[in-house]
Design an enzyme around this catalytic site. Structure first.
Site, mmCIF file in Angstrom:
data_model
loop_
_atom_site.group_PDB
_atom_site.id
_atom_site.type_symbol
_atom_site.label_atom_id
_atom_site.label_comp_id
_atom_site.label_asym_id
_atom_site.label_seq_id
_atom_site.Cartn_x
_atom_site.Cartn_y
_atom_site.Cartn_z
ATOM 1 N N ASP A 38 0.842 -1.200 0.000
ATOM 2 C CA ASP A 38 0.000 0.000 0.000
ATOM 3 C C ASP A 38 0.878 1.252 0.000
ATOM 4 O O ASP A 38 1.359 1.676 1.044
ATOM 5 C CB ASP A 38 -0.920 -0.020 1.232
ATOM 6 C CG ASP A 38 -1.877 1.174 1.266
ATOM 7 O OD1 ASP A 38 -1.957 1.893 0.249
ATOM 8 O OD2 ASP A 38 -2.547 1.352 2.303
ATOM 9 N N LYS A 96 1.417 7.912 0.630
ATOM 10 C CA LYS A 96 1.789 7.869 2.048
ATOM 11 C C LYS A 96 3.125 8.561 2.253
ATOM 12 O O LYS A 96 3.940 8.614 1.329
ATOM 13 C CB LYS A 96 1.925 6.408 2.504
ATOM 14 C CG LYS A 96 0.625 5.689 2.696
ATOM 15 C CD LYS A 96 0.863 4.347 3.376
ATOM 16 C CE LYS A 96 -0.436 3.579 3.524
ATOM 17 N NZ LYS A 96 -1.428 4.266 4.388
ATOM 18 N N ASP A 144 0.012 -5.196 4.584
ATOM 19 C CA ASP A 144 -1.365 -4.750 4.356
ATOM 20 C C ASP A 144 -2.225 -5.864 3.739
ATOM 21 O O ASP A 144 -3.380 -5.647 3.395
ATOM 22 C CB ASP A 144 -1.361 -3.496 3.470
ATOM 23 C CG ASP A 144 -2.533 -2.567 3.781
ATOM 24 O OD1 ASP A 144 -3.152 -2.722 4.844
ATOM 25 O OD2 ASP A 144 -2.809 -1.679 2.943
ATOM 26 N N ARG A 174 -11.028 -0.473 1.923
ATOM 27 C CA ARG A 174 -12.495 -0.523 1.938
ATOM 28 C C ARG A 174 -13.038 -0.672 0.518
ATOM 29 O O ARG A 174 -14.138 -1.199 0.323
ATOM 30 C CB ARG A 174 -13.055 0.709 2.656
ATOM 31 C CG ARG A 174 -12.729 2.024 1.999
ATOM 32 C CD ARG A 174 -12.935 3.203 2.937
ATOM 33 N NE ARG A 174 -11.850 3.311 3.931
ATOM 34 C CZ ARG A 174 -11.794 4.240 4.885
ATOM 35 N NH1 ARG A 174 -12.751 5.138 4.984
ATOM 36 N NH2 ARG A 174 -10.797 4.262 5.740
HETATM 37 N N1 BES Z 1 -3.382 0.147 5.106
HETATM 38 C C1 BES Z 1 -3.805 1.397 5.611
HETATM 39 C C2 BES Z 1 -4.103 1.362 7.099
HETATM 40 C C3 BES Z 1 -2.935 1.087 7.999
HETATM 41 C C4 BES Z 1 -2.224 2.120 8.550
HETATM 42 C C5 BES Z 1 -2.609 -0.198 8.328
HETATM 43 C C6 BES Z 1 -1.176 1.867 9.401
HETATM 44 C C7 BES Z 1 -1.572 -0.459 9.191
HETATM 45 C C8 BES Z 1 -0.854 0.575 9.728
HETATM 46 C C9 BES Z 1 -5.068 1.855 4.901
HETATM 47 O O1 BES Z 1 -5.181 1.486 3.575
HETATM 48 C C10 BES Z 1 -5.065 3.344 4.923
HETATM 49 O O2 BES Z 1 -4.196 3.912 4.319
HETATM 50 N N2 BES Z 1 -6.027 3.952 5.620
HETATM 51 C C11 BES Z 1 -6.112 5.352 5.694
HETATM 52 C C12 BES Z 1 -7.554 5.726 5.505
HETATM 53 C C13 BES Z 1 -7.805 7.190 5.281
HETATM 54 C C14 BES Z 1 -7.187 7.639 3.975
HETATM 55 C C15 BES Z 1 -9.287 7.439 5.271
HETATM 56 C C16 BES Z 1 -5.611 5.817 7.050
HETATM 57 O O3 BES Z 1 -5.840 5.117 8.050
HETATM 58 O O4 BES Z 1 -4.932 6.822 7.113
HETATM 59 ZN ZN ZN Z 2 -4.184 -0.235 3.079
HETATM 60 MN MN MN Z 3 -4.165 2.816 2.279
#
Ligand code: BES
Ligand code: ZN
Ligand code: MN
Length: 504
Positions: A273, A280, A291, A354
């Site tokens: 991811d 990120k 992920d 999601r």
């Molecule tokens: N894979 C990430 C969530 C994650 C973050 C898992 C840290 C493990 C450690 C997910 O896809 C993500 O990026 N979520 C975002 C959602 C937001 C953009 C609404 C997040 O949590 O920042």
């Molecule tokens: Zn993710």
């Molecule tokens: Mn993500």
């Protein structure tokens, strides 16, 4: 690691270390510990009197036998308060003991099955707990290093039991424990494998090899089939990568689907991811190889379900994609219509989990399931809420919730219920589609709004969502018993337990 069950007297057993145990508050040890104490002229009772051996849960005391026993060392591990003793504490004690034995550079260990004697535990459960904890605590992640370290490892554990009647029960428990631990380890290895190797195709191949070995039905959907099903939300994520997506479908007892309860497990399988165009930040991004922990868990659980031959129809669904950037990648503002016919607007390409789950959960409805449970490393926000102490549980189904919480209690893989208030739906209203995938720049209730997004795509079956983002990777700074640093496979023991208990 070799683990044998042996009938005999622990005093006569040869090993680098003998492991015995002690409840808190006991001043005169009994059972095997009492026998060792006597053979060592009361050394253990003296340490207790001095306050140097407490019996506190997981505390270990190492002593030397100076020729009085064939084994040169004895390790006493605390079981905690007798009235609080259960399978969870038996696992913590066993994990701490094997950890201490490794630190003491033991290669061979002889132990009693904690709890099977004075603890009053069923020998099957005692052996299962011991084997699970021993294998999971001893886990080391796969690594490509040219300077192999020469640290000694525990290679052989002998579980010594005096009572011959208990031997077959201990054997049974040990076998169950090995199946469950090795299934979690299968999941850990996949989650820890770097994403240049663990691509969607690689994970699907591993699933196929495993399925063949344990006798699961498997089908792998390719791009074309997903497209024909209308899984355009899932494919919106996939199209940003050169790695083709895979959708793995595993089935246990497929031919008995009509007569058995059907449980569908769905796991987020983002093999890496980057965040996509909503990129990120770079620190910590390397960890995003895990992920796909939800998907890895589903594969591990199905492995255990097959080997334990549970009387259920269990389906495992793992959408596998890589969240990358290229000339075709999805962009913020894009709108996609998925398999249910409902539409969504992309606010953040980093809310990709999601998206792939939306279509996978829609597909789950085809099995007319009695329950669907998804596991996903879905949000960073769950870590802010819970730290590394419990995964988030989202469901509006009381019966399913009770099953999950009971399994959490039994295994120590904790779940904490999070709210799914209807009002959260307003947070993900979109001006251009049915829903939007992020509330950015608003950040409130990031966990609940992600669950509300998933719920939008659920059609008419009991459903629970587990956000395991905070639990899937154990930080070096905070290892817990049975969870050494790295991939945790948190959720495998939990869901296997729930499935084993399903029919009551
Ligand atoms: N894979 C990430 C969530 C994650 C973050 C898992 C840290 C493990 C450690 C997910 O896809 C993500 O990026 N979520 C975002 C959602 C937001 C953009 C609404 C997040 O949590 O920042
Ligand atoms: Zn993710
Ligand atoms: Mn993500």
């Amino acid at each position: 690691m070799q683990i044998d069950i042996k009938q005999g007297n622990i005093l006569e057993t040869e090993a680098d270390i003998l492991i015995v145990n002690l409840f808190e508050g006991v001043t005169q040890p009994g059972g095997a510990t009492g026998a060792v104490d006597k053979a060592l002229d009361g050394q253990i009772s003296q340490l207790i009197a001095l306050g140097d051996c407490s019996g506190k849960l997981g505390d270990t005391t190492l002593l030397y036998t100076l020729g009085k026993l064939p084994a040169p060392r004895v390790l006493v591990v605390g079981l905690g308060e007798a009235h609080e003793f259960d399978g969870k504490n038996a696992r913590i004690a066993a994990a701490k003991a094997i950890h201490a034995a490794k630190k003491a550079k033991a290669r061979t260990v002889a132990t009693i099955a904690h709890g099977a004697g004075i603890g009053g535990m069923n020998p099957i459960e005692a052996a299962q707990a011991l084997v699970e904890a021993t294998l999971l605590e001893s886990y080391e992640m796969p690594a490509e290093r040219s300077d192999e370290d020469k640290e000694p490892r525990v290679e052989k554990v002998t579980v010594v039991e005096f009572n011959g009647d208990h031997i077959p029960l201990l054997e049974t428990g040990a076998q169950i424990g090995r199946i469950i631990a090795e299934s979690a380890i299968f999941s850990r290895d996949l989650a820890a494998t770097p994403s240049n190797i663990a691509t969607p195709a690689y994970v699907a191949n591993q699933a196929a090899t495993m399925a063949e070995k344990v006798g699961l039905d498997i089908r792998i959907m390719e791009w074309g089939e997903m497209e024909a099903l209308g899984m355009n939300i899932l494919l919106a994520v996939a199209k940003g990568s050169d790695e083709p997506p895979k959708f793995v479908i595993l089935e246990h007892n497929k031919d008995r689907a009509e007569e058995l309860p059907t449980i569908v497990l769905v796991g987020k399988g983002v093999t890496f991811d980057t965040g996509g165009y909503s990129l990120k930040r770079s620190d910590g991004m390397w960890k995003m190889k895990y992920d796909m922990s939800g998907a890895a868990n589903v594969l591990g659980i199905l492995r255990a379900v097959a080997l334990l031959d549970l009387p259920l129809h269990v389906v495992g669904l793992t959408p596998l994609v890589e969240n990358m950037i290229n000339g075709h990648a999805q962009k913020p503002g894009d709108v996609y219509k998925g398999m249910t016919g409902k539409t969504m607007e992309v606010i953040s390409t980093d809310a990709e989990g999601r998206m792939i789950l939306a279509d996978a959960l829609a597909y789950a409805g085809r099995y007319n399931p009695d329950a669907v449970i998804d596991q996903a490393t879905l949000t960073g926000a769950i870590s802010i809420a819970l730290g590394q102490q419990a995964a988030g549980l989202f469901t509006e189904e009381d019966a399913l919730k009770a099953r999950l919480l009971a399994a959490a209690e039994a295994t120590g893989e904790r779940l904490w219920p999070m709210p799914m208030y209807d009002e959260y739906k307003d947070y993900i209203k979109s001006d251009f589609a049915d829903v939007k995938n992020s509330t950015a720049p608003e950040r409130g209730a990031g966990v609940s709004t992600s669950a509300k997004f998933l719920q939008h795509f659920i059609e008419d079956y009991p459903w629970a969502h587990l956000d395991i983002a905070n639990m899937s990777w154990t930080n070096k700074a905070h290892p817990r018993p049975m969870y050494p640093p790295g991939a945790a496979a948190f959720g495998v023991r939990l869901l296997v337990q729930m499935l084993r208990d399903w029919n009551g």
